[in-house]
Design an enzyme around this catalytic site. Sequence first.
Site, PDB file in Angstrom:
ATOM      1  N   TYR A 151       0.840  -1.205   0.000  1.00  6.47           N
ATOM      2  CA  TYR A 151       0.000   0.000   0.000  1.00  6.47           C
ATOM      3  C   TYR A 151       0.874   1.254   0.000  1.00  6.47           C
ATOM      4  O   TYR A 151       0.570   2.242  -0.651  1.00  6.47           O
ATOM      5  CB  TYR A 151      -0.929  -0.005   1.223  1.00  6.47           C
ATOM      6  CG  TYR A 151      -1.799   1.227   1.335  1.00  6.47           C
ATOM      7  CD1 TYR A 151      -3.075   1.249   0.772  1.00  6.47           C
ATOM      8  CD2 TYR A 151      -1.356   2.383   1.989  1.00  6.47           C
ATOM      9  CE1 TYR A 151      -3.877   2.386   0.854  1.00  6.47           C
ATOM     10  CE2 TYR A 151      -2.143   3.521   2.072  1.00  6.47           C
ATOM     11  CZ  TYR A 151      -3.408   3.516   1.519  1.00  6.47           C
ATOM     12  OH  TYR A 151      -4.196   4.634   1.591  1.00  6.47           O
TER      13      TYR A 151
ATOM     14  N   HIS B 180       6.531  -7.926   0.000  1.00  5.05           N
ATOM     15  CA  HIS B 180       6.942  -7.671   1.392  1.00  5.05           C
ATOM     16  C   HIS B 180       8.368  -8.167   1.672  1.00  5.05           C
ATOM     17  O   HIS B 180       8.557  -9.343   1.968  1.00  5.05           O
ATOM     18  CB  HIS B 180       5.965  -8.346   2.354  1.00  5.05           C
ATOM     19  CG  HIS B 180       4.625  -7.697   2.343  1.00  5.05           C
ATOM     20  ND1 HIS B 180       4.319  -6.598   3.118  1.00  5.05           N
ATOM     21  CD2 HIS B 180       3.521  -7.962   1.618  1.00  5.05           C
ATOM     22  CE1 HIS B 180       3.087  -6.221   2.876  1.00  5.05           C
ATOM     23  NE2 HIS B 180       2.570  -7.033   1.970  1.00  5.05           N
TER      24      HIS B 180
ATOM     25  N   GLU C  86      10.027  -7.707   4.239  1.00  5.80           N
ATOM     26  CA  GLU C  86      10.211  -7.958   5.677  1.00  5.80           C
ATOM     27  C   GLU C  86       9.823  -9.371   6.106  1.00  5.80           C
ATOM     28  O   GLU C  86      10.165  -9.794   7.197  1.00  5.80           O
ATOM     29  CB  GLU C  86       9.415  -6.928   6.496  1.00  5.80           C
ATOM     30  CG  GLU C  86       7.893  -7.021   6.425  1.00  5.80           C
ATOM     31  CD  GLU C  86       7.283  -6.349   5.183  1.00  5.80           C
ATOM     32  OE1 GLU C  86       8.019  -6.122   4.205  1.00  5.80           O
ATOM     33  OE2 GLU C  86       6.073  -6.086   5.187  1.00  5.80           O
TER      34      GLU C  86
ATOM     35  N   SER D  40       5.164  -3.689  38.628  1.00  8.48           N
ATOM     36  CA  SER D  40       4.252  -4.831  38.741  1.00  8.48           C
ATOM     37  C   SER D  40       5.018  -6.085  39.123  1.00  8.48           C
ATOM     38  O   SER D  40       4.420  -7.116  39.389  1.00  8.48           O
ATOM     39  CB  SER D  40       3.562  -5.059  37.399  1.00  8.48           C
ATOM     40  OG  SER D  40       4.508  -5.594  36.486  1.00  8.48           O
ATOM     41  N   GLY D  41       6.356  -5.982  39.099  1.00  3.17           N
ATOM     42  CA  GLY D  41       7.150  -7.173  39.380  1.00  3.17           C
ATOM     43  C   GLY D  41       7.425  -7.969  38.118  1.00  3.17           C
ATOM     44  O   GLY D  41       8.177  -8.939  38.143  1.00  3.17           O
ATOM     45  N   GLY D  42       6.819  -7.564  37.010  1.00  8.40           N
ATOM     46  CA  GLY D  42       7.072  -8.237  35.734  1.00  8.40           C
ATOM     47  C   GLY D  42       8.334  -7.696  35.080  1.00  8.40           C
ATOM     48  O   GLY D  42       8.951  -6.745  35.562  1.00  8.40           O
ATOM     49  N   VAL D  43       8.697  -8.326  33.963  1.00 10.71           N
ATOM     50  CA  VAL D  43       9.929  -7.948  33.272  1.00 10.71           C
ATOM     51  C   VAL D  43       9.890  -6.483  32.829  1.00 10.71           C
ATOM     52  O   VAL D  43      10.843  -5.724  33.062  1.00 10.71           O
ATOM     53  CB  VAL D  43      10.119  -8.802  31.991  1.00 10.71           C
ATOM     54  CG1 VAL D  43      11.473  -8.541  31.362  1.00 10.71           C
ATOM     55  CG2 VAL D  43       9.929 -10.262  32.287  1.00 10.71           C
ATOM     56  N   ASP D  44       8.777  -6.089  32.212  1.00 11.84           N
ATOM     57  CA  ASP D  44       8.741  -4.779  31.562  1.00 11.84           C
ATOM     58  C   ASP D  44       8.899  -3.640  32.569  1.00 11.84           C
ATOM     59  O   ASP D  44       9.748  -2.767  32.410  1.00 11.84           O
ATOM     60  CB  ASP D  44       7.435  -4.584  30.792  1.00 11.84           C
ATOM     61  CG  ASP D  44       7.111  -5.773  29.910  1.00 11.84           C
ATOM     62  OD1 ASP D  44       8.029  -6.562  29.643  1.00 11.84           O
ATOM     63  OD2 ASP D  44       5.950  -5.923  29.512  1.00 11.84           O
TER      64      ASP D  44
ATOM     65  N   LYS E 251       9.041  -7.710  23.515  1.00 12.36           N
ATOM     66  CA  LYS E 251       9.423  -8.366  24.768  1.00 12.36           C
ATOM     67  C   LYS E 251      10.837  -8.956  24.727  1.00 12.36           C
ATOM     68  O   LYS E 251      11.611  -8.792  25.661  1.00 12.36           O
ATOM     69  CB  LYS E 251       8.425  -9.497  25.024  1.00 12.36           C
ATOM     70  CG  LYS E 251       8.504 -10.083  26.382  1.00 12.36           C
ATOM     71  CD  LYS E 251       7.663  -9.249  27.283  1.00 12.36           C
ATOM     72  CE  LYS E 251       7.364  -9.864  28.589  1.00 12.36           C
ATOM     73  NZ  LYS E 251       6.338  -9.041  29.272  1.00 12.36           N
TER      74      LYS E 251
END
Length: 518
Positions: free
Chosen positions: A84, A169, A171, A223-227, A374
């Site tokens: 596109y 494409h 990619e 939050s204790g999460g990875v991020d 992630k």
Amino acid sequence: MSTKRGILVLDFGGQYTQLIARRIRELQVFSAILPCTASSEEIRAHQPVGIVLSGGPSSVYDKDAPRCDQKALDLGVPVLGICYGMQWLARTLGGKVERAERREYGPACLRIGRGSKLFTGLPPTLKVWESHGDHVVRVPAGFHITGQTDNAVAAIEDAEGHFFGVEFHPEVNHTECGAEILRNFVFEICGAKANWNRAAFVAETVESIRRQTEGARAICALSGGVDSTVAAVLVNQAMGDRLTNIFVDTGLLRRNEFPETLAMLRDRLHLSVIGVDASERFLAKLRGVSDPEEKRRIIGNEFIAVFAAEEKKLVALAKAEPVKFLVQGTLYPDVIESVSIKGPSAVIKSHHNVGGLPQDMPFRLIEPLRDLFKDEVRQIGRELGLPEEILVKQPFPGPGLAVRLLGEVTPERLATVRAADAIVTEEIRRAGLYEKTWQSFAVLLPIHSVGVMGDGRTYGNVIAVRVVESLDAMTADWTRLPMQVLERISSRVVNEVPGVNRVVYDITSKPPSTIEWE
Ligand code: XMP
């Protein structure tokens, strides 16, 4: 180095947009994505050395077809339109695009013409991946055709080596030499430098946060999460004791999560963290609410209310200047699924990280991981020296168990899903699958089913088990768990969790489902 002088991808809503940025980052060149509606000022602020126009589901001649600010074409940097993006470019510069007689989806054979800069060093024919229903029937003045398939013009360039378009494409993995095509564009045509790597990202991000927050204070929603942990450690490096981390017990966390996470953040990462037990106020606000989006909205609002209250306490205690910034570990997939712009990916769920925040929030957001996936965040965490056990932690949604029990959130129902979840996690770990799967968890369904236990009829709860594999949460497939693991989970859940008499396994991929049930 860095997030400047990279390649900007303008998103027309294509399903592969994020892949384009990722492929460019794999070449060690920074790449960010902006919606196609971004103004030329926003585009200029990124100081790109090149622009890629993504694919998209529309036709350029549709009445409300998405378009870019045309000034983006006058920034003096090379532009590559894909699918596109090529059609929009060609039409905007005076060419003609029509609906194709034969649509092309899947593999096609590309014959490369002479004199192409984009295809320098490539073989004369390539198997490429197409996915479009329109094609360019007349190229704009000053352009020539550099590639063709049996059906259509497949690649164009202008004589100045400024504008490029490919109908296919580059990619996707199915396109032969796709990486080489992008490499030619990024290095030979745009002159980008391969200097985007983890250490550079950390250095640049720390420096830019330092500048942005000079003299002000910030709080970080952990939050204790990875991020959020990686975000906090990054911001901590920039701000030191001007950053206060807050970890809220929403009452929606998993078994033992609050005390264990708090200890890990304080003792192992040496972060300054205030632990707030807000479970009662969250549960009170959620009483009687069953609608998933409403639950998310309430939780988002409540988070902000808790932070605002903590901020007041902080200021009163330290007599410091007000807290101006809120740090969040938002990732690219959170952003893309929550933003709705004409054309590009419609809102799927409002993630509390992004969509659920109130408009009149008293903080400005710092989201240092907003452009990353992630696995890239895990690499940054490694660069920062975070313990592996945090880095391999499975994602857990901000609204917690509230979106893993369908229907009303009550203390009893939370206890049921929490107990089932603990069993699923234990068994997945025992089978050595915790780190091999993306997420594994239990969901409490809003229905009852008939069973028999002892000699009596039961009318009990149903637990669904969801275990998925994924690279970035954008797509996911259900894990073919060994039968013995399924068997152990099922028998332990019905035996150990009061009120549950049935366990089912979710065998749908994303799409069409999402990973979470709400
Ligand atoms: P879905 O269910 O949309 O989830 O396929 C994709 C990934 O995002 C996580 N998720 C959330 N994370 N707040 C978060 O911080 C949320 O509201 C939220 N909803 C889903 C989900 O666990 C999965 O990893």
